[in-house]
Design an enzyme around this catalytic site. Structure first.
Site, PDB file in Angstrom:
ATOM      1  N   LYS A 122       1.230  -1.309  -0.453  1.00  0.00           N
ATOM      2  CA  LYS A 122      -0.155  -0.207   0.098  1.00  0.00           C
ATOM      3  C   LYS A 122       0.779   1.449   0.263  1.00  0.00           C
ATOM      4  CE  LYS A 122      -1.822   2.332   2.978  1.00  0.00           C
ATOM      5  NZ  LYS A 122      -1.844   3.958   2.508  1.00  0.00           N
ATOM      6  N   GLU A 152       9.739  15.107  16.261  1.00  0.00           N
ATOM      7  CA  GLU A 152      10.165  14.909  15.037  1.00  0.00           C
ATOM      8  C   GLU A 152       9.190  16.239  14.647  1.00  0.00           C
ATOM      9  OE1 GLU A 152       9.035  11.564  12.841  1.00  0.00           O
ATOM     10  OE2 GLU A 152      11.095  11.444  12.076  1.00  0.00           O
ATOM     11  N   GLU A 162       9.654   0.773  10.786  1.00  0.00           N
ATOM     12  CA  GLU A 162      11.370   2.037  10.886  1.00  0.00           C
ATOM     13  C   GLU A 162      10.145   3.049  10.515  1.00  0.00           C
ATOM     14  OE1 GLU A 162      13.200   4.226   9.739  1.00  0.00           O
ATOM     15  OE2 GLU A 162      12.768   3.718   8.060  1.00  0.00           O
ATOM     16  N   CYS A 179      14.079  10.194   7.113  1.00  0.00           N
ATOM     17  CA  CYS A 179      13.543   9.535   9.379  1.00  0.00           C
ATOM     18  C   CYS A 179      14.548  10.044   9.329  1.00  0.00           C
ATOM     19  CB  CYS A 179      12.845   8.423   9.145  1.00  0.00           C
ATOM     20  SG  CYS A 179      13.940   7.431   8.353  1.00  0.00           S
ATOM     21  N   GLY A 201       6.708   5.120   8.322  1.00  0.00           N
ATOM     22  CA  GLY A 201       6.315   5.973   8.771  1.00  0.00           C
ATOM     23  C   GLY A 201       6.227   6.519   9.983  1.00  0.00           C
ATOM     24  N   SER A 202       4.870   7.112  10.931  1.00  0.00           N
ATOM     25  CA  SER A 202       5.590   7.814  12.518  1.00  0.00           C
ATOM     26  C   SER A 202       5.664   6.797  13.145  1.00  0.00           C
ATOM     27  CB  SER A 202       4.207   8.920  12.119  1.00  0.00           C
ATOM     28  OG  SER A 202       2.816   8.167  11.743  1.00  0.00           O
ATOM     29  N   THR A 203       5.831   7.137  14.112  1.00  0.00           N
ATOM     30  CA  THR A 203       5.745   5.822  14.979  1.00  0.00           C
ATOM     31  C   THR A 203       4.423   6.276  15.676  1.00  0.00           C
ATOM     32  OG1 THR A 203       8.243   7.167  16.185  1.00  0.00           O
ATOM     33  CG2 THR A 203       6.844   5.712  18.033  1.00  0.00           C
TER      34      THR A 203
HETATM   35  P1  NAI Z   1       2.066   7.500   8.377  1.00  0.00           P
HETATM   36  O1  NAI Z   1       2.526   7.091   9.654  1.00  0.00           O
HETATM   37  O2  NAI Z   1       0.750   8.316   9.126  1.00  0.00           O
HETATM   38  O3  NAI Z   1       1.859   7.420   7.048  1.00  0.00           O
HETATM   39  C1  NAI Z   1       2.668   6.297   6.865  1.00  0.00           C
HETATM   40  C2  NAI Z   1       1.470   5.205   6.195  1.00  0.00           C
HETATM   41  O4  NAI Z   1       1.418   4.461   7.270  1.00  0.00           O
HETATM   42  C3  NAI Z   1       1.331   5.945   4.688  1.00  0.00           C
HETATM   43  O5  NAI Z   1       0.923   4.781   3.988  1.00  0.00           O
HETATM   44  C4  NAI Z   1      -0.867   5.540   5.603  1.00  0.00           C
HETATM   45  O6  NAI Z   1      -1.677   5.688   5.005  1.00  0.00           O
HETATM   46  C5  NAI Z   1       0.461   4.443   6.124  1.00  0.00           C
HETATM   47  N1  NAI Z   1      -0.684   4.642   7.220  1.00  0.00           N
HETATM   48  C6  NAI Z   1      -1.692   5.643   8.607  1.00  0.00           C
HETATM   49  N2  NAI Z   1      -2.961   5.263   8.628  1.00  0.00           N
HETATM   50  C7  NAI Z   1      -2.213   3.906   9.137  1.00  0.00           C
HETATM   51  C8  NAI Z   1      -3.232   2.657   9.823  1.00  0.00           C
HETATM   52  N3  NAI Z   1      -4.390   3.311  11.069  1.00  0.00           N
HETATM   53  N4  NAI Z   1      -2.893   1.859   9.570  1.00  0.00           N
HETATM   54  C9  NAI Z   1      -1.800   1.582   8.783  1.00  0.00           C
HETATM   55  N5  NAI Z   1      -1.679   2.536   7.699  1.00  0.00           N
HETATM   56  C10 NAI Z   1      -1.522   3.490   7.849  1.00  0.00           C
HETATM   57  O7  NAI Z   1       2.296   9.314   8.521  1.00  0.00           O
HETATM   58  P2  NAI Z   1       2.045  10.880   7.747  1.00  0.00           P
HETATM   59  O8  NAI Z   1       0.214  11.347   8.489  1.00  0.00           O
HETATM   60  O9  NAI Z   1       1.663  11.093   6.556  1.00  0.00           O
HETATM   61  O10 NAI Z   1       2.708  11.709   8.384  1.00  0.00           O
HETATM   62  C11 NAI Z   1       2.917  12.070   9.645  1.00  0.00           C
HETATM   63  C12 NAI Z   1       4.219  12.266  10.320  1.00  0.00           C
HETATM   64  O11 NAI Z   1       4.883  10.658   9.826  1.00  0.00           O
HETATM   65  C13 NAI Z   1       5.253  12.966   9.027  1.00  0.00           C
HETATM   66  O12 NAI Z   1       5.441  14.625   9.919  1.00  0.00           O
HETATM   67  C14 NAI Z   1       6.847  12.413   9.864  1.00  0.00           C
HETATM   68  O13 NAI Z   1       7.213  12.218  10.996  1.00  0.00           O
HETATM   69  C15 NAI Z   1       6.812  10.510  10.109  1.00  0.00           C
HETATM   70  N6  NAI Z   1       6.806   9.954   8.703  1.00  0.00           N
HETATM   71  C16 NAI Z   1       7.809   9.455   9.076  1.00  0.00           C
HETATM   72  C17 NAI Z   1       8.541   8.920   7.428  1.00  0.00           C
HETATM   73  C18 NAI Z   1       9.575   7.465   7.956  1.00  0.00           C
HETATM   74  O14 NAI Z   1       9.817   7.782   6.917  1.00  0.00           O
HETATM   75  N7  NAI Z   1       9.962   7.509   8.983  1.00  0.00           N
HETATM   76  C19 NAI Z   1       7.591   8.419   6.835  1.00  0.00           C
HETATM   77  C20 NAI Z   1       5.888   9.280   6.495  1.00  0.00           C
HETATM   78  C21 NAI Z   1       5.886  10.327   7.751  1.00  0.00           C
END
Ligand code: NAI
Ligand code: MG
Length: 504
Positions: free
Chosen positions: A192, A404, A267, A301, A245-247
C-alpha cells in the site's frame, strides 16, 4: 479495461507517459469496488494531477487472497530460487530503462528535486532490487549434527503474504527496500503506497508484470491508511507487516496486527543527533550537517535534526552552517536544476513545519534563520514552500528538541564535555541515526558505541547504502532493512529432525 484505469499524462517537464490509476491485483488493473478515488496533487503549484482509485476493505481482501493463492501456485512456489533472482534482475533493468519517466512522476507527485529523483532515488531502487536478486539463491539452511543416530537440518521458507505500508518521502525507494528482500525470499506482497504519492509505484506495477512475475505475487493497492492500511494490518491471511512511517501510526499497526500475531518490521521516527567536537573539521561538519537535515526537504526519518556543538567551535560552526543554508538551500521549482529544496509534500506537512517554528519561538529558542510564514516562490502564491529554519539556544526540555518535525528544521545546542553530549544525544525516545565529527580516532569509535542508535555516521551524515543494515532502536523501530540483515525479516527457519535408528 475501463479507459480511466490508464491515462495519458504530460508532466510539467514535458514528458508524456501512461499513468495507471487503478488497483493492481493479479497483474491486472481494476477499479475500486465503491469507485472511490483520491486525488494526487502537485505540491509545487497545488494543482490536481490525477484521481487514483482507493482500495476499500473489500478490495484489500481481494488483493490479499490473490497474494495468498500466488504463494502456493507452482509458478511461484516451485520456481527455482535462481529464477526468482532473474525476475528481480529483469525488474531492476526495467527500472533503469524507465528511470526518466519514474523520476519525473516522483518529482511531480512528491515535490523532490528531479536531480535527486533521477540521480539518487531511482539508482537506489534498481540497485536494491539487483542486490537482493543476487541473494535469491544464497539464502539457505544448515545441517546440524546432534547424536550418532540423529541429525537435523534447517530450511528457509517464505513468511507468507507480506503487507507493506509505504510512506510518501521516498515513495519508490521505500517500496524497493521492501519488495527486494520479500521477493528474493519467495514471499508474495500486497503493497500500500502512501495516499499522497501513489503515482510512481503504479507505473512501476506494470514493470513488475513485464518482468514476468506471476499474477498475484505483487499486488499494489493505493488507499487511505485508516482504511486500506488498517485492513492489511488486520487481515488474517497477512503473515507479516513491514511499515515505514510515523511512530504513532506504527503503534496503531501493532495494535491492529496483534489480533493475528503478525511478524513485523517497523521503521519509524527519529530525532537524530549530529555531534561536533572541538577537534572536528568544522567546514566538513557544516557541509554534512546541512545535507543531513536539509536534503529531501528535511523529510527524512534519519535526518540529523539535533546538532550538538562543543563550545570551542560553536561560533565558527554556526557561521559556517548558516552560510551553507544561505548559499545552498535554494528553494524553488523541483524541475529547475538549480533547486536544492522543493515544496513540502503536502499542505499538512508545510503547516506542520510552520507550526513548529511557532512552537520554537514560544519556547524561547532563537530563530536564527527561516521564517514563520510560508514562502512564495516565483511570485506565485501556490505551492507548499517553506524556508529552512535554524534554531539556536535550544534546551532538552523544549518540544523542538524532542519532537520530530520532518522538515527543513534544525535545532542547535552547545555542550562542554563528552559525557554531557552522550547524555544529550541519548535524551530522546528515538534512536535511529547519529553522527559524530572528530579527528580523534579513539573518541570517534568510543562515542559511536555510546550513542543509542541503529546507525552512526563518523565524519558524515545520512549515508544509506543497500548493502548496509538500516533501522533503529528505542521508538525508532523494530528489525532491520537492507543488507544481508534485511533478509531475516522475510524468511522463517524450519528445523527438520531426522532419525536414522530403526528402533526407539
Ligand atoms: P503515517 O505514518 O500516518 O503514514 C505512513 C503510511 O502509513 C501511509 O501509507 C499511510 O497511509 C499509512 N497509515 C496511516 N494510518 C494507518 C493505519 N491506521 N493503519 C495502517 N496504515 C496506516 O505518516 P503521515 O501522517 O503521512 O505523516 C506524519 C508524520 O509521520 C510526518 O510528519 C513524519 O514525522 C512521520 N513520517 C515518517 C516517515 C519515515 O520515513 N519514518 C515517513 C512519513 C511520515
Ligand atoms: Mg502529491
Amino acid at each position: 479495461m475501463p479507459s480511466d484505469l490508464i491515462v495519458r499524462l504530460t508532466a510539467p517537464n514535458g514528458r508524456q507517459y501512461d499513468q495507471p490509476t487503478g488497483l493492481f491485483i493479479n497483474n491486472e488493473w481494476v477499479a475500486s469496488s465503491d469507485g472511490g478515488k483520491i486525488t494526487s496533487i502537485n505540491p509545487s503549484n497545488e494543482q490536481d494531477i490525477i484521481a487514483v482509485h482507493a482500495a476499500t476493505t473489500q478490495d484489500v481482501d481481494l488483493a490479499v487472497r490473490a497474494a495468498h493463492q500466488a504463494l502456493r501456485h507452482p509458478s511461484w512456489a516451485s520456481l527455482a530460487a535462481s529464477d526468482r533472482g532473474k525476475l528481480l534482475y529483469r525488474l531492476a533493468q526495467l527500472v533503469d530503462d524507465h528511470r526518466e519517466t519514474l523520476a519525473t512522476i516522483e518529482t511531480w507527485d512528491n515535490g523532490k528535486p528531479y536531480s535527486a529523483s533521477l540521480g539518487e532515488d531511482m539508482v537506489e531502487v534498481s540497485e536494491t532490487l539487483r542486490y537482493y536478486a543476487g541473494f535469491a539463491d544464497k539464502n539457505f539452511g544448515q545441517v546440524i549434527e546432534t547424536t550418532a543416530d540423529k541429525f537435523a537440518y534447517t530450511v528457509r521458507e517464505p513468511v507468507g503474504v507480506c503487507g507493506q505500508i509505504i510512506p510518501w518521502n521516498y515513495p519508490l525507494a521505500m517500496a524497493a527496500w521492501k519488495l527486494g528482500p520479500a521477493l528474493a525470499c519467495g514471499n508474495t506482497v500486497v503493497l500500500k503506497p502512501a495516499e499522497q504519492t501513489p503515482l510512481s509505484i503504479l507505473f512501476f506495477a506494470n514493470l513488475v508484470a513485464e518482468a514476468g512475475f506471476p499474477a498475484g505475487v505483487v499486488n499494489i493497492v493505493n488507499g487511505l491508511g485508516s482504511v486500506a492500511g488498517a485492513a492489511l494490518a488486520e487481515h488474517p491471511l497477512v503473515a507479516k507487516i513491514a511499515f515505514t512511517g510515523s511512530t504513532a501510526t506504527a503503534r496503531a499497526i501493532m495494535r491492529s496486527a496483534s489480533g493475528t500475531l503478525k511478524n513485523m518490521t517497523l521503521e519509524t521516527g527519529g530525532k537524530s543527533p549530529l555531534v561536533v567536537f572541538d577537534d572536528a573539521d568544522v567546514e566538513l561538519a557544516a557541509e554534512w550537517a546541512h545535507a543531513g537535515i536539509m536534503s529531501n526537504q528535511g523529510q527524512i526519518c534519519t535526518a540529523t535534526s539535533r546538532v550538538l556543538v562543543q563550545r570551542g567551535v560553536y561560533d565558527a560552526f554556526l557561521e559556517a552552517f548558516k552560510a551553507r543554508v544561505r548559499d545552498i538551500s535554494r528553494v524553488g521549482d523541483p524541475f529547475d536544476e538549480a533547486t536544492f529544496q522543493g515544496p513540502q509534500v503536502t499542505r499538512a506537512q508545510m503547516e506542520r513545519v510552520l507550526a513548529y517554528v511557532d512552537v520554537g519561538v514560544k519556547e524561547g529558542a532563537t530563530l536564527e534563520m527561516g521564517g514563520r510564514e510560508r514562502l512564495v516562490v516565483g511570485g506565485q502564491q501556490k505551492g507548499f514552500y517553506v524556508q529552512p529554519a535554524v534554531f539556536t539556544n535550544v534546551t532538552p526540555q523544549m518540544r523542538v528538541f524532542q519532537e520530530e518535525v520532518f522538515g527543513p528544521f534544525v535545532v542547535l545546542a552547545a555542550f562542554e564535555s563528552e559525557d554531557e553530549v552522550v547524555a544529550l544525544a541519548n535524551d530522546s525516545q528515538y534512536g535511529l541515526g547519529s553522527a559524530v565529527f572528530t579527528r580523534d580516532l579513539t573518541r570517534a569509535h568510543r562515542v559511536a558505541r555510546r550513542i543509542e542508535a541503529g546507525m552512526v555516521w563518523i565524519n558524515s551524515s545520512n549515508d544509506s547504502d543497500w548493502r548496509v543494515p538500516f533501522g533503529g532502536v528505542k521508538q525508532s523501530g523494530i528489525g532491520r532493512e537492507l543488507g544481508e540483515a534485511g533478509l531475516a525479516a522475510y524468511s522463517t527457519i524450519k528445523a527438520i529432525h531426522v532419525n536414522m535408528r530403526s528402533k526407539l
